[in-house]
Each structure stands twice: as structure tokens, then as C-alpha cells.
Design a protein around this motif. Structure first.
Motif, mmCIF file in Angstrom:
data_model
loop_
_atom_site.group_PDB
_atom_site.id
_atom_site.type_symbol
_atom_site.label_atom_id
_atom_site.label_comp_id
_atom_site.label_asym_id
_atom_site.label_seq_id
_atom_site.Cartn_x
_atom_site.Cartn_y
_atom_site.Cartn_z
ATOM 1 N N TRP A 1 31.264 9.626 3.060
ATOM 2 C CA TRP A 1 31.534 9.336 4.657
ATOM 3 C C TRP A 1 30.218 9.658 5.511
ATOM 4 C CZ3 TRP A 1 35.825 9.727 6.517
ATOM 5 C CH2 TRP A 1 36.178 10.042 7.773
ATOM 6 N N VAL A 2 29.120 9.678 4.425
ATOM 7 C CA VAL A 2 27.968 9.632 5.060
ATOM 8 C C VAL A 2 28.315 7.750 5.318
ATOM 9 C CG1 VAL A 2 25.726 9.443 4.708
ATOM 10 C CG2 VAL A 2 26.224 11.819 3.942
ATOM 11 N N SER A 3 28.500 7.514 4.702
ATOM 12 C CA SER A 3 28.036 5.532 5.135
ATOM 13 C C SER A 3 29.290 5.358 6.084
ATOM 14 C CB SER A 3 28.768 5.468 3.593
ATOM 15 O OG SER A 3 27.719 4.875 2.290
ATOM 16 N N HIS A 4 30.461 6.133 6.190
ATOM 17 C CA HIS A 4 31.639 5.709 6.798
ATOM 18 C C HIS A 4 31.151 6.285 8.329
ATOM 19 C CE1 HIS A 4 35.838 6.096 8.606
ATOM 20 N NE2 HIS A 4 35.508 7.697 9.452
ATOM 21 N N LEU A 5 30.293 6.607 8.725
ATOM 22 C CA LEU A 5 29.789 7.492 10.190
ATOM 23 C C LEU A 5 28.572 6.250 10.634
ATOM 24 C CD1 LEU A 5 29.768 11.478 9.678
ATOM 25 C CD2 LEU A 5 31.656 9.475 10.644
ATOM 26 N N GLN A 6 28.624 5.120 9.496
ATOM 27 C CA GLN A 6 27.246 4.466 9.997
ATOM 28 C C GLN A 6 27.663 3.599 11.280
ATOM 29 O OE1 GLN A 6 24.154 5.125 9.258
ATOM 30 N NE2 GLN A 6 25.135 7.122 8.164
ATOM 31 N N PRO A 7 26.694 3.483 11.735
ATOM 32 C CA PRO A 7 27.154 2.811 13.028
ATOM 33 C C PRO A 7 27.930 1.405 12.370
ATOM 34 C CG PRO A 7 25.782 3.610 13.242
ATOM 35 C CD PRO A 7 25.553 4.339 12.508
#
Length: 330
Positions: free
Chosen positions: A197-203
Motif C-alpha cells: 500500500w505504501v507503493s500504491h500511495l506514491q505520486p
């Protein structure tokens, strides 16, 4: 192929009966971790590499792929798994457990295989044929992962990979939110779900700067001391570095302090359990602390004793040289 991964003459650690011999180190004293450093995992990878479903089933006996992402992740990197996993699912279609296992392996492999076709290039540099292959493989992945999740509703790893395939296919935010919720219902503190999810939230994937770090901080705050969820904070800072045009963006006192505290409350805490794949946790902190210029990196590198994992050093132009340079600096 896999039988020659490790050098001759290495000494086998006595504490763990399944530990593989330490391979011959590079000149800089480092070496790549293979098969999580475990003989049982190596046997599993060799069986997968040979396309021997019977041997794969036997080698899986000590593991639970539905919950152990580190083990599943080793299988997704083996070339050719996509060729036999679907046949295996059909071969054992009357056995719900085995069919779910084969579909999970196939789905996870198709996600990895799809990204191999897309490559890590910027979207504008990916060809039309690459996009087509990417989507075709992710479509198969989604089909297999969803069926595996239906057959084994207690499993968490299908949802972790569905988050990845959904990100690649740009599914609706409501779908991704539902997949995140499904994964967290099964394991509220699962590090792999949080890392995805950290990857998913990247710009670069449509998120806003700061979202991932806020999410990581909130998640780790709810975790007990010694929990590997601290790695999510380290990874959020690494992702900020990737997104930034400033190479020294992490070299701020408050960031160094946050990363030091996260390391001390997670991987460096006496309650931290070194399960299979623990070296990956340490490598995330090693990279984050190094980029922040924190002296705590020396403690992490000392525990690693030269072991480098592929992730997250793939963000570096020359991962091995970067690891060795930081290791020497601290």
C-alpha cells in the motif's frame, strides 16, 4: 541451475539445521542472499525450476504460502513457473487445498512475469506491445488469485498480490480499497500488505506526496515493540527519496531521529523475531538509514554481515556497489 548458487568450502552455521552455507563473498565482503538462506527453500526453488509439481508439493510441507509471503516471493522469481502452475491446478482440481495453492503460485508468478514485460521504465517509454503483454499477464493473475482467495478465504497472500495487479491495471480506487481491507481483516499488522500500500500511495501511481508516510506512521504506531511493521516507515522514506529530485532529501535531523527510533523499536528490539526473510527487513532499514546519514546504519550493517537482498536496492543504479559503499561509510 540452483545447485550451483553457493560457493564451495563455506562453513554451515551450527544454530540452524536448515541454514545454507555462506557463499563465497565478493571482494568487498558482501554476498547476495539466495533462497532466504534456507535449504528447504532452495529445495522448493529447485523443484519449481524443474517443473516438478509433485516435488513442489513435498517441499511446501513446512510452509504456509497463504501467509508466508517471503516463501511465495521466492517462487515468483523462478522462470517457467507460469508454464506448469496452471496445469498443476487442473491436475489437482478436486483437491481444494492443492488447487488453491497452484492457483496462488500461478497468480503471483503472472504478476511478477507481467512486470518483467513492462520493465521498470517510465510509462511513456513502455511500448504498446509491452503494455499488451503486461495487461494480458495481469488479467490471468487476477483470475487465478481471486479463485485462490475464494477457495481459501483465510489466506492473506492472494490479497497482497491482487493489490499489485490492481495497481498495474489501474483498477478503480474503490476496488483497491476493498482489497486492502480484505487483506487487513485477515492480518491487521501484515507487513507485506502495508508495504504494497505504501507503493500504491506514491505520486507516480496517482497518490499524493506524504500519504504513504502518514499511512506508515499510523500503522507502526499500532504495532507492538519488536514488530517488523517498522519497515513500512523505512520504506515510506525510501519511496520519498525515489520520488524526490533532491538526493539528500532524507538528510534531516527529524528524519534521522524517526528512522533510528523505528529501527530500535522494530528490528533492533529484543522482541524482534528473525523469521525466514529477516534479512530483507534489515536491508530496508540499512538503505533508509544510510540515505538519511544516520549512524544507526552501522548497527544494521553489522547484523547483516555483508548480506544484500535485491529489494530495495533495485532503486539504485548499481545496487551492489551502493550497498558496499554505504556499508563501508558506516
Amino acid at each position: 541451475m540452483f545447485g550451483k548458487l553457493f560457493g564451495r568450502g563455506a562453513e554451515r552455521p551450527g544454530a540452524d539445521p536448515h541454514a545454507l552455507p555462506v557463499p563465497r563473498r565478493q571482494k568487498n565482503g558482501t554476498y547476495r542472499l539466495r533462497a532466504l538462506g534456507d535449504a528447504r527453500v532452495l529445495a522448493l526453488m529447485e523443484a519449481a525450476d524443474a517443473g516438478d509439481w509433485g516435488a513442489v508439493k513435498a517441499a511446501l510441507a513446512p510452509f504456509d504460502l497463504g501467509r508466508e509471503q517471503a516463501i511465495l516471493g521466492q517462487l515468483t522469481d523462478v522462470d517457467g513457473v507460469e508454464e506448469w502452475a496452471v496445469r498443476a491446478a487442473e491436475e489437482d482440481k478436486d483437491d481444494k487445498e492443492l488447487r488453491a495453492t497452484a492457483l496462488l503460485i500461478s497468480g503471483a508468478r503472472h504478476v511478477s512475469w507481467g512486470w518483467e514485460a513492462r520493465t521498470s521504465a517510465r510509462a511513456v517509454d513502455v511500448s504498446r506491445d509491452q503494455w499488451q503483454t503486461f495487461y494480458e499477464r495481469l488479467r490471468i493473475a487476477e483470475e487465478h488469485l481471486l479463485e485462490a482467495a475464494e477457495l481459501r478465504p483465510d489466506w492473506v497472500t492472494p490479497w497482497r498480490h491482487l493489490l499489485t495487479s490492481g495497481r498495474g491495471m489501474s483498477v478503480d480506487d474503490s476496488v483497491q480499497d476493498a482489497r486492502l481491507a480484505a487483506g487487513l481483516r485477515r492480518d491487521p499488522l501484515n507487513p507485506d500488505i502495508h508495504l504494497e500500500w505504501v507503493s500504491h500511495l506514491q505520486p507516480r501511481w496517482g497518490g499524493e506526496r506524504g500519504q504513504a508516510l502518514e499511512f506508515a506512521r499510523k500503522a507502526f504506531a499500532a504495532a507492538p515493540d519488536g514488530h517488523p511493521l517498522g519497515c513500512v516507515v523505512a520504506m515510506a522514506h525510501i519511496e520519498d527519496w525515489v520520488e524526490s529530485d533532491e538526493r539528500d532529501c532524507l538528510q534531516q535531523p527529524q528524519i534521522r531521529a524517526e528512522l533510528r527510533e523505528a529501527a530500535e523499536r522494530s528490528i533492533l528490539h529484543h522482541a524482534y523475531e528473525r523469521r525466514l526473510g529477516w534479512q530483507g527487513d534489515y536491508n530496508m532499514f540499512a538503505m533508509a538509514l544510510s540515505l538519511a546519514g544516520s549512524s544507526t546504519a552501522s548497527n544494521v550493517f553489522r547484523e547483516l554481515d555483508g548480506v544484500i537482498t535485491e529489494w530495495p536496492w533495485t532503486f539504485m543504479a548499481d545496487p551492489d556497489k551502493a550497498y558496499a559503499r554505504f556499508r563501508k561509510a558506516f
